[in-house]
Design an enzyme around this catalytic site. Sequence first.
Site, PDB file in Angstrom:
ATOM      1  N   SER A   1     -48.856  28.299 -48.109  1.00  0.00           N
ATOM      2  CA  SER A   1     -49.606  28.121 -49.296  1.00  0.00           C
ATOM      3  C   SER A   1     -51.102  28.118 -49.333  1.00  0.00           C
ATOM      4  O   SER A   1     -51.743  28.792 -48.666  1.00  0.00           O
ATOM      5  CB  SER A   1     -49.016  26.933 -50.029  1.00  0.00           C
ATOM      6  OG  SER A   1     -49.150  26.747 -51.306  1.00  0.00           O
TER       7      SER A   1
ATOM      8  N   ASP B   1     -40.659  33.990 -54.405  1.00  0.00           N
ATOM      9  CA  ASP B   1     -41.726  32.925 -54.636  1.00  0.00           C
ATOM     10  C   ASP B   1     -42.847  33.536 -55.661  1.00  0.00           C
ATOM     11  O   ASP B   1     -43.193  34.546 -55.480  1.00  0.00           O
ATOM     12  CB  ASP B   1     -42.527  32.676 -53.293  1.00  0.00           C
ATOM     13  CG  ASP B   1     -43.984  31.852 -53.385  1.00  0.00           C
ATOM     14  OD1 ASP B   1     -43.801  31.261 -54.509  1.00  0.00           O
ATOM     15  OD2 ASP B   1     -44.693  31.993 -52.534  1.00  0.00           O
TER      16      ASP B   1
ATOM     17  N   HIS C   1     -40.848  30.159 -51.074  1.00  0.00           N
ATOM     18  CA  HIS C   1     -42.434  29.818 -50.626  1.00  0.00           C
ATOM     19  C   HIS C   1     -42.348  29.312 -49.152  1.00  0.00           C
ATOM     20  O   HIS C   1     -41.835  28.452 -48.595  1.00  0.00           O
ATOM     21  CB  HIS C   1     -42.903  28.614 -51.625  1.00  0.00           C
ATOM     22  CG  HIS C   1     -44.253  28.548 -51.656  1.00  0.00           C
ATOM     23  ND1 HIS C   1     -45.174  29.445 -51.795  1.00  0.00           N
ATOM     24  CD2 HIS C   1     -45.155  27.255 -51.417  1.00  0.00           C
ATOM     25  CE1 HIS C   1     -46.562  28.877 -52.023  1.00  0.00           C
ATOM     26  NE2 HIS C   1     -46.318  27.578 -51.942  1.00  0.00           N
TER      27      HIS C   1
END
Length: 508
Positions: free
Chosen positions: A189, A442, A467
């Site tokens: 991320s 995601d 994710h």
Amino acid sequence: MAIGFQFILTLFSLFSVPSLTFAFAPILPRFPSSAVSAELKQRSHSSQNGLYRTKFFTQILDHFNFNPQSNHTFQQRYLINDTFWGGAKNNAPIFVYTGNEGNIEWFTQNTGFMFENAPSFQALLVFIEHRFYGKSIPFGGNKTVAYANTSTLGYLSSTQALADYAALIIDLKKNLSATDSPVVVFGGSYGGMLAAWFRMKYPHVAIGALASSAPILHFMGMVSPDIFISIITQDFRSESENCYKVIKGSWDLIDDTANKPGGMELLRKTFRICKSDDFGPDSLEGWLRAAWIYTAMTDYPTPSNFLNPLPAYPVKKMCEAIDSSVTGNNRLAKLYAAANVYYNYTGKATCFDLDDNSDPHDLGGWQWQACTEMIMPVGGSNKESIFPEYEWSYEARASWCDFFYNVQPRPHWITTEFGGHAIERVLKRSASNIIFFNGLRDPWSAGGVLKTISKTIVAIVAKKGAHHVDLRYSSKEDPQWLKDVRKQEVNIIASWISQYHQDLQSNS
Ligand SMILES: *[C@@H]1O[C@H](CO)[C@@H](O)[C@H](O)[C@H]1NC(C)=O
Ligand SMILES: *[C@@H]1O[C@H](CO)[C@@H](O)[C@H](O)[C@H]1NC(C)=O
Ligand SMILES: *[C@@H]1O[C@H](CO)[C@@H](O)[C@H](O)[C@H]1NC(C)=O
Ligand SMILES: *[C@@H]1O[C@H](CO)[C@@H](O)[C@H](O)[C@H]1NC(C)=O
Ligand SMILES: *[C@@H]1O[C@H](CO)[C@@H](O)[C@H](O)[C@H]1NC(C)=O
Ligand SMILES: *[C@@H]1O[C@H](CO)[C@@H](O)[C@H](O)[C@H]1NC(C)=O
């Protein structure tokens, strides 16, 4: 449809955030009051006891200013595990996690990949906390002071964070007499963005980066503000058309119900809301929206516990709850059942507290980042969207930031500093040794690097992935595609390290 101020703030909070940060907490309840916190405590307890040692490093507050007044320092936390390290003599590798916008201990649950591969690589594991988060708070470690206003928060930026990582790694290697040990950086991320950028900016410090679900292209002018929600829409729609329709129709349904006599009470009862000071359609819709979005992001193939405990394939579970005949035609009951998958998978929640704005992972600083450099346009939606039509607006963001922090965003700073436009043409000439992993379920994958750029800048794309699923601990139930992704990543990293050792030996 009530598209008011709250709606905008909620979107702001939800959508500005790669790693599931809840920027504007007051409208975003997350945890069923009592149930999850006990588990959270247990989890952080066990990691403290078994997975690493905690250290602090005296870090420079401002790497980019020689004004004597800017010579302040702060204590930066990092976690270290040397159980598997082959040692400095062997130039054994160092795996570094470039910490995200939150408590670093929490992120170590996203680093199963590092722990599981440390033995075969004989790697030293290091997890560095991002400044202004967790225990790495400048200005004497007092968060109230550090978050007071722009003159202190101004030191919270990605460029400062990357410089922190470089300074810390170099000093650590010196202390360990391990200057020739190769460093590989990992992140998921926002942490993945940092890992990729770190390799680009500090190639002399890290020989390669695994950047998982790193939306480095999710900035203004490079991505449609609608695509994030298009992906979420598709996640639900691909499970069942009815599921999509029920959620899509829920916003009008809730507004209509709220307008009827006794409607508010009915909503409160149906959704078992025990606490909500300003309970209304907006707060309820925000609560549901959070459930759909975060579940889409973390639609993992095995049970997980990142934000909330979730079953394997939670989007499918939500749609099964909606499609179930048990609730007949009662659409509110169907929505409640689906929300239960996210808010009450443990079955321990007695009722839901919409006012719970606790921040157990200490993610709040993202709001500042989203008001300064992280202008990531998400939250727009169109006619087809599972959420109401809504146009993303830079001006709305900017005026909110002005109001809240008295700060003006610099929407193009990130692409000025790190690039992003024509990334293939640029990186194939200027960079190497980066893996970009993305899972297409995601919503953040829209801003990821999805195409391989060169022999050593490799995009791994998993159609069914969510994710940063690759960085999670493996499990017996992992599907074959996920095992294959991890194997490919391991092989690539091994090739970087072996090339490095060859070069070191031949002095080339
Ligand atoms: C390092 O992690 C392993 C688990 O992967 C654990 O067994 C070991 O105790 C840890 N070592 C330290 C020094 O914390
Ligand atoms: C910072 O600079 C001031 C003024 O030059 C000096 O008095 C102080 O000792 C310095 N502090 C550190 C931590 O170096
Ligand atoms: C942090 O700073 C605030 C504001 O100066 C002060 O009121 C508070 O007592 C401090 N907290 C600690 C733990 O020192
Ligand atoms: C910011 O907060 C600090 C500490 O509370 C204070 O000394 C300073 O004057 C404030 N600056 C601004 C611009 O408000
Ligand atoms: C390296 O050693 C010095 C001296 O003991 C210490 O102050 C510093 O924090 C160490 N660096 C790291 C990254 O731990
Ligand atoms: C949570 O799930 C359990 C078990 O299914 C159920 O008994 C309980 O009523 C649920 N709590 C809420 C608030 O819906």
